[in-house]
Each structure stands twice: as C-alpha cells, then as structure tokens.
Write a protein that holds these residues in place. Structure first.
Motif, PDB file in Angstrom:
ATOM      1  N   UNK A 162      39.159 100.125 -29.476  1.00  0.00           N
ATOM      2  CA  UNK A 162      40.286  99.268 -29.042  1.00  0.00           C
ATOM      3  C   UNK A 162      41.291 100.097 -28.015  1.00  0.00           C
ATOM      4  N   UNK A 163      40.748 101.027 -27.358  1.00  0.00           N
ATOM      5  CA  UNK A 163      41.386 101.843 -26.194  1.00  0.00           C
ATOM      6  C   UNK A 163      40.640 101.374 -24.919  1.00  0.00           C
ATOM      7  N   UNK A 164      41.502 101.663 -23.873  1.00  0.00           N
ATOM      8  CA  UNK A 164      41.126 101.247 -22.409  1.00  0.00           C
ATOM      9  C   UNK A 164      41.169 102.472 -21.422  1.00  0.00           C
ATOM     10  N   UNK A 165      42.127 102.941 -21.500  1.00  0.00           N
ATOM     11  CA  UNK A 165      42.400 104.104 -20.500  1.00  0.00           C
ATOM     12  C   UNK A 165      41.371 105.361 -20.483  1.00  0.00           C
ATOM     13  N   UNK A 166      40.943 105.783 -21.677  1.00  0.00           N
ATOM     14  CA  UNK A 166      39.893 106.943 -21.657  1.00  0.00           C
ATOM     15  C   UNK A 166      38.481 106.317 -20.754  1.00  0.00           C
ATOM     16  N   UNK A 167      38.292 105.229 -21.180  1.00  0.00           N
ATOM     17  CA  UNK A 167      37.015 104.727 -20.400  1.00  0.00           C
ATOM     18  C   UNK A 167      37.225 104.485 -19.194  1.00  0.00           C
ATOM     19  N   UNK A 168      38.204 103.992 -18.542  1.00  0.00           N
ATOM     20  CA  UNK A 168      38.536 103.817 -17.113  1.00  0.00           C
ATOM     21  C   UNK A 168      38.629 105.336 -16.451  1.00  0.00           C
ATOM     22  N   UNK A 169      39.291 106.231 -17.122  1.00  0.00           N
ATOM     23  CA  UNK A 169      39.151 107.532 -16.515  1.00  0.00           C
ATOM     24  C   UNK A 169      37.888 108.283 -16.443  1.00  0.00           C
ATOM     25  N   UNK A 170      36.944 108.048 -17.493  1.00  0.00           N
ATOM     26  CA  UNK A 170      35.553 108.419 -17.522  1.00  0.00           C
ATOM     27  C   UNK A 170      34.947 107.609 -16.140  1.00  0.00           C
ATOM     28  N   UNK A 171      35.289 106.463 -16.080  1.00  0.00           N
ATOM     29  CA  UNK A 171      34.285 105.935 -14.937  1.00  0.00           C
ATOM     30  C   UNK A 171      35.045 106.529 -13.639  1.00  0.00           C
ATOM     31  N   UNK A 172      36.311 106.488 -13.540  1.00  0.00           N
ATOM     32  CA  UNK A 172      36.829 106.986 -12.150  1.00  0.00           C
ATOM     33  C   UNK A 172      36.205 108.566 -11.913  1.00  0.00           C
ATOM     34  N   UNK A 173      36.175 109.244 -13.060  1.00  0.00           N
ATOM     35  CA  UNK A 173      35.461 110.779 -13.041  1.00  0.00           C
ATOM     36  C   UNK A 173      34.218 110.923 -12.442  1.00  0.00           C
ATOM     37  N   UNK A 174      33.403 109.737 -12.773  1.00  0.00           N
ATOM     38  CA  UNK A 174      32.002 109.563 -12.042  1.00  0.00           C
ATOM     39  C   UNK A 174      32.034 109.130 -10.733  1.00  0.00           C
ATOM     40  N   UNK A 175      33.202 108.245 -10.397  1.00  0.00           N
ATOM     41  CA  UNK A 175      33.309 108.115  -8.962  1.00  0.00           C
ATOM     42  C   UNK A 175      33.680 109.347  -8.189  1.00  0.00           C
ATOM     43  N   UNK A 176      34.656 110.170  -8.618  1.00  0.00           N
ATOM     44  CA  UNK A 176      35.230 111.400  -8.009  1.00  0.00           C
ATOM     45  C   UNK A 176      33.992 112.452  -7.701  1.00  0.00           C
ATOM     46  N   UNK A 177      33.071 112.623  -8.708  1.00  0.00           N
ATOM     47  CA  UNK A 177      31.975 113.541  -8.790  1.00  0.00           C
ATOM     48  C   UNK A 177      31.032 113.131  -7.674  1.00  0.00           C
ATOM     49  N   UNK A 178      30.675 111.532  -7.556  1.00  0.00           N
ATOM     50  CA  UNK A 178      29.813 111.004  -6.780  1.00  0.00           C
ATOM     51  C   UNK A 178      30.127 111.091  -5.345  1.00  0.00           C
ATOM     52  N   UNK A 179      31.531 110.880  -4.921  1.00  0.00           N
ATOM     53  CA  UNK A 179      32.054 111.000  -3.446  1.00  0.00           C
ATOM     54  C   UNK A 179      32.011 112.106  -3.213  1.00  0.00           C
ATOM     55  N   UNK A 180      32.262 113.079  -4.081  1.00  0.00           N
ATOM     56  CA  UNK A 180      32.429 114.800  -3.743  1.00  0.00           C
ATOM     57  C   UNK A 180      30.706 114.938  -3.106  1.00  0.00           C
ATOM     58  N   UNK A 181      29.955 114.806  -3.888  1.00  0.00           N
ATOM     59  CA  UNK A 181      28.575 114.893  -3.473  1.00  0.00           C
ATOM     60  C   UNK A 181      28.141 114.056  -2.253  1.00  0.00           C
ATOM     61  N   UNK A 182      28.545 112.970  -2.084  1.00  0.00           N
ATOM     62  CA  UNK A 182      28.404 112.454  -0.866  1.00  0.00           C
ATOM     63  C   UNK A 182      29.009 112.770   0.494  1.00  0.00           C
TER      64      UNK A 182
END
Length: 319
Positions: A162-182
């Motif tokens: 029933x939560x939304x924000x933790x899963x959005x933050x998890x996904x955005x964290x994947x993006x941060x790590x991914x773009x940092x590598x690129x």
C-alpha cells in the motif's frame, strides 16, 4: 507499462529477424519493419475494440453481482462517503491550484524524460560499444527484459504494502547508479550493465508514480483534471530528451546522460518533498478528527467530505 517493456524487449528481436528480409518483394529491411509493426498495431487496435469495455457496469464477462461490487468499490475507493458525481468548474480550479499536482508533474518528468531517452537511444549507445547492427539489436533485448522484471516487482510489492514512495525512490536510485556508471570512464561491459539499471529504474518507477498521483487526487473530477495536467505537462520532458542525445556526442553521450542524471535528482527531491508534506498534513488531520484541535473533523457532513475530496479532514494522503 508491462506491454511497453515487452515491446522494448521483443522489438530488438523482431528488428534482428527482419534484417534478414532485405530485398524481399523488392523492399529494404527497414521498410519491412514499418509494414509488419504497422500491421500488428492495427490488428491490436481492432482486437481491443472488440474485447475491451468502456465501464465495469457494461462488462458482460462479469456476473451482475460482480459488476455491482466493482462499481461500488470504485466509487468508494478513496472515501467512505463516496465521491461527488456532479461536475463543477470548482473541481477544475481545485486541481489547477493544488501544489501537489506540480510536484507530481516534476516527478513524472524526472522519469518519463530519461525513459524516452534510454528507450530510443539504447541501440545507439550499445552500437557505440563496437557491435554491428544485427548484434546491437540482440544486445538490447536483455536490458528490456530486466526492466520488465523490475516493473513487475515494484508494482506487485507496492500494491501489497500500500506504499508508493519507497518503490519510486528505489527505482530512481537505480537510475542514479546507472547514469553514474555511464558518465564514468570504464569498460563497455560496465556501461552495458548500467543500461540494465537505468531501464529497470525507468520502467519500475513509471506505473507506481502514476498510481501515487491517482491515489492522492480526489474526488473524481479533480482527479481527472489533475491526472490530465500530470501526464500532459509531464510528457514535455519526452520532447526535451529527443534532442539531448546528439550524434556529435557519441560514443559517450555525456550531455544526454548528464541531463538525465539531473532530472533523476529532481525526481528524488520531488518524492522527498511530497512525503514530508503528506506526513505533516496527515498528522494534522488525524488530530482534527480525534478532537485535538476542537474536533472540527467530526462535525463535517458526508456531502462536504465528497465535495472537499483530498482536502477533507478525513482524507489521508498515500505515502
């Protein structure tokens, strides 16, 4: 969104197969891509027109009591008193003047922009690793499959908790790590791994952020206007990202990746801002209903609750 992820995965496989159709019927392989995918799109539209229903009340595959339950559940999904069914321009004004519409627009832009960028430019990035066109199409398939898996994980557990924000933050964290590598000067294998993370983050966040906005815009007409603003304005970031991955920046595409990273951090800021504001408002309303501030919430009528929508003292914002 699952279909979008599957399309991304199978379009690479389809393009690889169609590349062997060069010269058939005197057409180039790229022409066959438009023909075959166009036929599939038209066919899907025709099937949808036959099997989809406009409203739960008209769904013939449901039994009468099932239709009644779905209609009832939809009406009372956001409020014990139901939602106002009479249109008023006040609801349009309420949506336009609501702060949370614009923080959600910012969040939407932070996801949809990088998503458009990575979806449409993944083949170019992979090709820059030194693969030929056919192998490039095959190499784009696994990252999209991974993105679909993250999408299913996020949506399932978001609904379960029933939560939304933790899963959005998890996904955005994947993006941060991914773009940092690129953006880093590492071998192509690490860059290829980064594409997995970015597609997982972009796909995983999208359906959850749509649900989060829908959960917190109430009642019915305000939600319609709010979601139209949310998606309509937010999609402008897709237009932006069609211009940031420039051919002259190949093979590193630092400008495009850097702008995508900036948008991702804006999304994280929007999520944190919403959570802090929602927690404060929810706590204040809980005190009102409990009588801590004079018990105003206890005196409000059901009709007033329906009219106020998410501004009602009895409404709690989803986190």
């Amino acid at each position: 969104m699952v279909m979008f992820g599957n399309r991304g995965a199978f379009s690479g496989l389809l393009a690889y197969a169609i590349s062997f159709m060069e010269g058939i019927q005197g057409l180039h392989a790229w022409q066959w891509i438009f023909i075959l995918e166009g036929i599939a799109t038209v066919a899907a539209g025709l099937v949808a027109a036959l099997v989809l229903y406009d409203f739960p009340a008209t769904a013939s595959y449901l039994k009468p009591h099932e239709r009644a339950y779905v209609v009832w559940r939809q009406k009372f999904a956001y409020s014990e008193q139901g939602e106002d069914e009479d249109f008023s321009w006040q609801y349009v004004k309420d949506a336009i003047c609501d702060w949370q519409v614009y923080t959600h627009v910012l969040l939407y832009m932070s996801i949809i922009g990088p998503l458009y960028g990575v979806v449409f430019f993944t083949p170019s990035v992979v090709k820059s690793f030194g693969f030929d066109t056919a192998d490039t199409q095959l190499m784009t398939i696994p990252p999209f499959v991974f993105g679909t898996i993250v999408l299913l994980f996020n949506t399932f557990y978001s609904d379960r908790t029933g939560l939304r924000s933790p899963f959005i933050l998890f996904a955005l964290t994947l993006n941060v790590i991914g773009y940092s590598i690129l953006l880093s000067d590492v071998k192509w294998g690490a860059h290829y791994f980064a594409i997995y993370l970015i597609l997982g983050g972009a796909y995983g966040a999208f359906p959850v952020l749509i649900s989060w906005a829908s959960n917190n815009f109430a009642g019915h007409y305000k939600r319609c206007v709010g979601m139209a603003l949310h998606i309509g304005i937010g999609n402008f970031s897709g237009a932006m990202f069609s211009n940031v991955y420039r051919s002259k920046d190949a093979p590193r595409y630092k400008l495009g990746h850097g702008i995508a990273m900036m948008f991702t951090w804006l999304g994280i800021f929007a999520v944190i801002t919403n959570v802090i504001a929602y927690r404060y408002i929810n706590a204040k309303r809980a005190k009102m209903v409990a009588g801590g501030e004079g018990g105003e919430g206890l005196k409000i009528s059901g009709e007033e609750v329906r009219r106020l929508g998410d501004k009602s003292p009895t409404f709690r914002y989803n986190l």
